[in-house]
Design an enzyme around this catalytic site. Structure first.
Site, PDB file in Angstrom:
ATOM      1  N   CYS A 110      16.014   9.379   3.266  1.00 48.62           N
ATOM      2  CA  CYS A 110      16.158  10.808   3.566  1.00 48.62           C
ATOM      3  C   CYS A 110      15.724  11.722   2.424  1.00 48.62           C
ATOM      4  O   CYS A 110      15.512  12.913   2.629  1.00 48.62           O
ATOM      5  CB  CYS A 110      17.599  11.111   3.952  1.00 48.62           C
ATOM      6  SG  CYS A 110      18.231  10.047   5.272  1.00 48.62           S
ATOM      7  N   HIS A 227      18.668  18.420   3.332  1.00 52.82           N
ATOM      8  CA  HIS A 227      18.482  17.379   4.338  1.00 52.82           C
ATOM      9  C   HIS A 227      19.535  17.552   5.421  1.00 52.82           C
ATOM     10  O   HIS A 227      20.721  17.730   5.140  1.00 52.82           O
ATOM     11  CB  HIS A 227      18.595  16.002   3.695  1.00 52.82           C
ATOM     12  CG  HIS A 227      18.777  14.899   4.689  1.00 52.82           C
ATOM     13  ND1 HIS A 227      17.975  14.767   5.801  1.00 52.82           N
ATOM     14  CD2 HIS A 227      19.691  13.880   4.746  1.00 52.82           C
ATOM     15  CE1 HIS A 227      18.379  13.721   6.506  1.00 52.82           C
ATOM     16  NE2 HIS A 227      19.414  13.174   5.889  1.00 52.82           N
ATOM     17  N   ASN A 254      19.836  13.947  12.827  1.00 52.77           N
ATOM     18  CA  ASN A 254      19.380  13.471  11.514  1.00 52.77           C
ATOM     19  C   ASN A 254      18.063  12.718  11.685  1.00 52.77           C
ATOM     20  O   ASN A 254      18.031  11.608  12.219  1.00 52.77           O
ATOM     21  CB  ASN A 254      20.451  12.558  10.903  1.00 52.77           C
ATOM     22  CG  ASN A 254      20.084  12.063   9.508  1.00 52.77           C
ATOM     23  OD1 ASN A 254      18.931  12.081   9.110  1.00 52.77           O
ATOM     24  ND2 ASN A 254      21.082  11.604   8.778  1.00 52.77           N
TER      25      ASN A 254
END
Length: 301
Positions: A110, A227, A254
């Site tokens: 990520c 993020h 996500n």
């Protein structure tokens, strides 16, 4: 030196799954998912990842002059269509970019898009361009019987065209080695995550990293883009470090290293990046983290 955002774009999505989709197969509910994550819907792609990344880049509508200025192509992803060749090598040809460029994939989960941004600034000379793409098809690695991960992860792709500027560039990044909390083993095939431990990591490390960059830069930040892992993490950091935070996790869930790139694309479409100082902060598997400041281009499109 610094980086200017010239353009940002994302993959166009047409088939979303809301939280009620998971009520049929898991012990969960729409209310529980929204409360715990902030997620309301997500996208699962039927296309190969290379096509997803290609379409995101094509949506930048690069001119021939812009393509000639690109000296670096980085694709951040946890898993491409092939081990060899890389997604970046594939896209160099499909996008019609110059042959004399460095093109490679980057896997720091990520944190990848921020890591690619930092690498781009280090590699380029003033006036040169970099194309940094975050592209993930996490549905390939999601166990849809596992409530911990099934409701969180999704697919997406975003692309950003950067220009190296003569402004100062401020960054912070690091790795805290861990083989337990967020993993995707090559012989198992599914993402596994200890949600509480990842939450603790993000809420302890990221405020420190952001504060370190802010102290070095000593400049006003117009926009914070983190993020998009969990809305509670974003809200926690915002309370620690007040500012203008952008979040789109409710629409996309996500998407790992694609999330910040997609957020930039959403804002670029609204002409909401121009002339702004933007702090990017990512965290994820490794465990890794990274923070940097970029600027939206001043010119009117």
């Amino acid at each position: 030196m610094g980086l200017i955002i010239k353009k940002a774009a994302k993959l166009k999505m047409d088939k979303f799954y809301d939280n009620f989709y998971f009520e049929k197969m898991l012990d969960t509910s729409n209310e529980w998912i929204v409360k715990r994550t902030g997620i309301e819907k997500r996208f699962f792609s039927e296309k190969p990842l290379s096509q997803m990344a290609e379409e995101a880049a094509e949506n930048l509508k690069l001119t021939d002059e812009e393509k000639k200025k690109i000296r670096l192509l980085i694709v951040s992803t946890v898993g491409g269509d092939f081990i060899v060749p890389s997604l970046a090598a594939i896209l160099q040809g499909r996008l019609g970019l110059e042959k004399e460029i460095l093109a490679f994939d980057l896997n720091i989960a990520c944190t990848g898009f921020v890591g690619g941004t930092i690498l781009a600034e280090s590699y380029l000379r003033a006036g040169e361009y970099a194309l940094v793409i975050g592209a993930e098809k996490l549905s390939n690695f999601t166990n849809f019987k596992d409530r911990t991960t099934a409701i969180i992860f999704a697919d997406g792709a975003g692309a950003c065209l950067y220009e190296k500027s003569k402004e100062k560039f401020y960054k912070d990044l690091g790795t805290i080695s861990d083989e337990k909390f967020l993993t995707l083993k090559s012989d198992e095939g599914y993402l596994k995550m200890e949600g509480r431990e990842v939450f603790r990591f993000a809420t302890s490390v990221m405020p420190k990293s952001i504060e370190k960059v802010l102290k070095r830069a000593d400049q006003k930040i117009d926009l914070f883009i983190l993020h998009q892992a969990n809305e509670r993490i974003i809200n926690f950091i915002e309370k620690k470090i007040p500012g203008n935070y952008y979040s789109n996790i409710k629409n996309y869930a996500n998407t790992s290293s694609a999330s910040i790139a997609m957020a930039l694309a959403d804002l670029y479409e609204k002409d909401s990046l121009r002339g702004k100082n933007i702090l990017l902060a990512g965290f994820g598997g490794g465990l890794t983290y990274g923070t940097c400041i970029v600027r939206g281009e001043n010119e009117i499109r």
